[in-house]
Design a protein around this motif. Structure first.
Motif, PDB file in Angstrom:
ATOM      1  N   ALA A   1       0.810  -1.223   0.000  1.00 40.20           N
ATOM      2  CA  ALA A   1       0.000   0.000   0.000  1.00 40.20           C
ATOM      3  C   ALA A   1       0.841   1.269   0.000  1.00 40.20           C
ATOM      4  CB  ALA A   1      -0.926  -0.001   1.215  1.00 40.20           C
ATOM      5  N   LEU A   2       2.173   1.133   0.047  1.00 44.45           N
ATOM      6  CA  LEU A   2       3.057   2.302   0.141  1.00 44.45           C
ATOM      7  C   LEU A   2       3.646   2.650  -1.219  1.00 44.45           C
ATOM      8  CD1 LEU A   2       5.019   1.395   3.409  1.00 44.45           C
ATOM      9  CD2 LEU A   2       2.948   2.789   3.194  1.00 44.45           C
ATOM     10  N   ASP A   3       3.894   3.954  -1.437  1.00 42.72           N
ATOM     11  CA  ASP A   3       4.591   4.359  -2.648  1.00 42.72           C
ATOM     12  C   ASP A   3       6.099   4.318  -2.400  1.00 42.72           C
ATOM     13  OD1 ASP A   3       5.370   6.727  -1.301  1.00 42.72           O
ATOM     14  OD2 ASP A   3       3.632   7.833  -2.054  1.00 42.72           O
TER      15      ASP A   3
ATOM     16  N   GLU B   1       7.471   6.542   0.462  1.00 39.17           N
ATOM     17  CA  GLU B   1       7.107   6.012   1.775  1.00 39.17           C
ATOM     18  C   GLU B   1       7.929   4.774   2.110  1.00 39.17           C
ATOM     19  OE1 GLU B   1       2.401   7.399   1.978  1.00 39.17           O
ATOM     20  OE2 GLU B   1       2.992   5.572   0.897  1.00 39.17           O
TER      21      GLU B   1
ATOM     22  N   LEU C   1       3.413   3.317  10.680  1.00 40.14           N
ATOM     23  CA  LEU C   1       2.344   3.918   9.871  1.00 40.14           C
ATOM     24  C   LEU C   1       1.989   5.309  10.367  1.00 40.14           C
ATOM     25  CD1 LEU C   1       0.087   0.789   9.394  1.00 40.14           C
ATOM     26  CD2 LEU C   1       1.361   1.984   7.607  1.00 40.14           C
TER      27      LEU C   1
ATOM     28  N   LEU D   1       4.524   7.641   9.036  1.00 42.51           N
ATOM     29  CA  LEU D   1       4.324   7.815   7.599  1.00 42.51           C
ATOM     30  C   LEU D   1       3.034   8.579   7.290  1.00 42.51           C
ATOM     31  CD1 LEU D   1       5.315   4.255   6.308  1.00 42.51           C
ATOM     32  CD2 LEU D   1       6.686   6.345   6.172  1.00 42.51           C
ATOM     33  N   ARG D   2       2.285   8.918   8.329  1.00 40.99           N
ATOM     34  CA  ARG D   2       1.007   9.625   8.189  1.00 40.99           C
ATOM     35  C   ARG D   2      -0.016   8.818   7.379  1.00 40.99           C
ATOM     36  NH1 ARG D   2       4.180  11.735  11.096  1.00 40.99           N
ATOM     37  NH2 ARG D   2       4.700  13.948  11.250  1.00 40.99           N
ATOM     38  N   ARG D   3       0.084   7.496   7.456  1.00 37.46           N
ATOM     39  CA  ARG D   3      -0.860   6.633   6.746  1.00 37.46           C
ATOM     40  C   ARG D   3      -1.927   6.145   7.711  1.00 37.46           C
ATOM     41  NH1 ARG D   3       0.022   5.023   1.573  1.00 37.46           N
ATOM     42  NH2 ARG D   3      -2.199   4.506   1.828  1.00 37.46           N
TER      43      ARG D   3
ATOM     44  N   ASP E   1      -4.998   6.090   7.111  1.00 33.22           N
ATOM     45  CA  ASP E   1      -5.996   5.313   6.384  1.00 33.22           C
ATOM     46  C   ASP E   1      -5.708   3.821   6.494  1.00 33.22           C
ATOM     47  OD1 ASP E   1      -3.649   5.857   4.902  1.00 33.22           O
ATOM     48  OD2 ASP E   1      -4.661   5.322   3.026  1.00 33.22           O
ATOM     49  N   ILE E   2      -4.418   3.462   6.404  1.00 31.28           N
ATOM     50  CA  ILE E   2      -4.047   2.053   6.548  1.00 31.28           C
ATOM     51  C   ILE E   2      -4.259   1.595   7.977  1.00 31.28           C
ATOM     52  CG2 ILE E   2      -2.183   0.373   6.291  1.00 31.28           C
ATOM     53  CD1 ILE E   2      -0.923   2.152   4.200  1.00 31.28           C
TER      54      ILE E   2
ATOM     55  N   LYS F   1      -6.728   7.804  14.381  1.00 27.70           N
ATOM     56  CA  LYS F   1      -5.540   8.631  14.569  1.00 27.70           C
ATOM     57  C   LYS F   1      -5.399   9.063  16.025  1.00 27.70           C
ATOM     58  CE  LYS F   1      -3.573  13.104  13.240  1.00 27.70           C
ATOM     59  NZ  LYS F   1      -3.747  14.321  12.407  1.00 27.70           N
TER      60      LYS F   1
END
Length: 476
Positions: A18-20, A23, A65, A68-70, A72-73, A82
């Motif tokens: 799910a990471l680019d 990230e 996560l 990484l400010r993810r 959503d995951i 959060k």
């Protein structure tokens, strides 16, 4: 493999997918890896290896996560919000605080900041590595590989940030160092007993009572920190004893001596520093002995004048260590000798006051067959003078700002030649008249101009050696 491990393995595979690429790169660094391969497959392999070694648990992945400010995951995979994660991580962390700091600094760096950092460290990190760096994180990775930066040693990073004008980020590094002193990564709790804890928030660094400046003498190179051992510790209620500014007089702020041995930019500097309300003295076409005579005259002149600052500008042919002035290759004035003429020992009236040097040298080949007779420091006169009280002792080499730029002598063959360095310096100084600008910020602008000039592939590359031991802020 235990059921919990199987579930963690599936979580790892889903997370990595799910990471680019950016990230993934940041995740690798947060996990302690300096690998350049940031592919999803490599991230999965690295996390699996850590899982097998018992170094990963749910809390570890949750904190990853979060950094990484993810969120959503986090919501999808861990059924948590959060706010819940931030409460959980308030006082409990698994990731290295040092690596979290560096990753966050990288996120806060603008493209212009990255260009300035690349320019400043071009002589420290291999050129190919500098060119390939996409962000500040890549730069720090290379510095770690060179053992110039570590979780126990962040002074180099702090000084680099100060010298590109990002004092806000430098303060974060300083606070990290003062509040921690070492990397406080908590040991990983075995994943079999880890449960989601529904409290805590991101780390809040304690605000120290006062943050002193940490200046190093050379920009871009890790060197010994200047220890102000002779200075008693004094702290005012507003904590400005260290971060105070140099007080410059309203009349002539000080003396500015300009020595132009090539005849190109002396008048430009004279106009600029005159506009900044310095008493300017311009000398042209001097030999080495004449330069020493002029500078010794300035030293004597300061004994009878109350000056609050001193500026010395020299434009000359030279080698890596010497200024040749208008002499042949058989004589030279060492750059160290020039600086030592105005130390607190040699020039007591300037003790505790800023001494600024701006040197533009045009490099000539060093001929091995010529026996150079250098002017050495031990040949200089040092007169005793008790200019300061016992409570205001200043280290000999304090309060110096040294900016030395060099380029190839061949440029002087151009009839309309103007130094890119001196032009950028005068432009930045003239703009500082309109708005109050710190000297380091002024030089950051100069660095940027020279970096852009060199990036255009010009035959005339410029190189800068900037070092300073300023103890306070300086506004011209």
């Amino acid at each position: 493999m235990a059921l919990a491990e199987v579930h963690l393995l599936r979580t790892i595979n889903e997370l990595a997918g799910a990471l680019d690429s950016d990230e993934c790169r940041r995740l690798l660094y947060l996990c302690g890896s300096l690998d350049s391969d940031s592919s999803v497959a490599h991230v999965e392999e690295m996390l699996r290896s850590q899982l097998i070694r018992g170094e990963i648990n749910y809390l570890f992945l949750i904190e990853l996560l979060s950094e990484l400010r993810r969120f959503d995951i986090l919501k999808k995979m861990f059924r948590t919000s959060k706010d819940e994660v931030e409460r959980t991580l308030r006082n409990r962390h698994v990731l290295s605080r040092y690596r979290v700091l560096i990753a966050n600094l990288s996120e806060d760096m603008a493209n212009e900041d990255l260009r300035n950092v690349k320019f400043l460290l071009s002589s420290t990190i291999p050129r190919e590595k500098v060119d390939n760096a996409k962000n500040f994180l890549d730069i720090v990775v290379e510095l770690e590989k060179l053992d110039k930066v570590s979780s126990e040693s962040v002074d180099f990073i702090e000084q680099c940030l100060r010298n590109i004008g990002r004092v806000d980020l430098a303060k974060k590094v300083n606070i990290h160092q003062r509040s921690d002193g070492r990397d406080q990564q908590q040991p990983v709790v075995p994943h079999q007993v880890v449960q989601m804890q529904r409290v805590k928030a991101p780390i809040v660094y304690p605000t120290p009572n006062c943050t002193p400046p940490l200046h190093q003498p050379r920009l871009g190179l890790p060197q010994r920190r200047i220890e102000n051992q002779g200075m008693p510790a004094r702290r005012s209620q507003n904590c400005q004893s260290s971060l105070d500014e140099y007080k410059l007089q309203m009349g002539p702020k000080g003396i500015c001596v300009i020595i132009d041995c090539v005849g190109n930019d002396g008048e430009m500097l004279e106009h600029t520093f005159g506009g900044l309300h310095f008493k300017v003295v311009l000398h042209k076409w001097l030999g080495v002995d004449d330069i020493l005579s002029v500078l010794r005259g300035i030293v004597k002149q300061t004994r009878n004048q109350d000056v609050s600052a001193f500026v010395c500008c020299v434009i000359s042919r030279g080698t890596a260590t010497d200024l040749l002035a208008t002499d042949s290759y058989s004589r030279g004035l060492r750059l160290d000798t020039l600086r030592h003429l105005f130390t607190a020992d040699a020039c007591p009236m300037l003790a505790g006051k800023p001494k600024l040097f701006f040197i533009q040298s045009y490099r000539v080949p060093e001929y091995q067959g010529c026996a150079r007779t250098n002017h050495r420091d031990e040949d200089l006169e040092t007169d005793g003078y008790d200019a300061m009280s016992a409570g205001e002792v200043v280290p000999t080499d304090a309060d110096v700002f040294w900016s030395h730029c060099w380029t190839d002598e061949s440029q002087l063959g151009q009839g309309d030649h103007r130094s890119v360095y001196l032009s950028a310096l005068t432009n930045a100084l003239q703009k500082s008249e309109k708005r109050r600008t710190h000297l380091l910020d002024i030089h950051t602008v100069v660095n940027s101009v020279i970096y852009d000039h060199n990036q255009r592939g010009s035959m005339s590359s410029y190189h800068i050696d900037l070092k300073h031991t300023l103890r306070k802020n300086l506004y011209l």
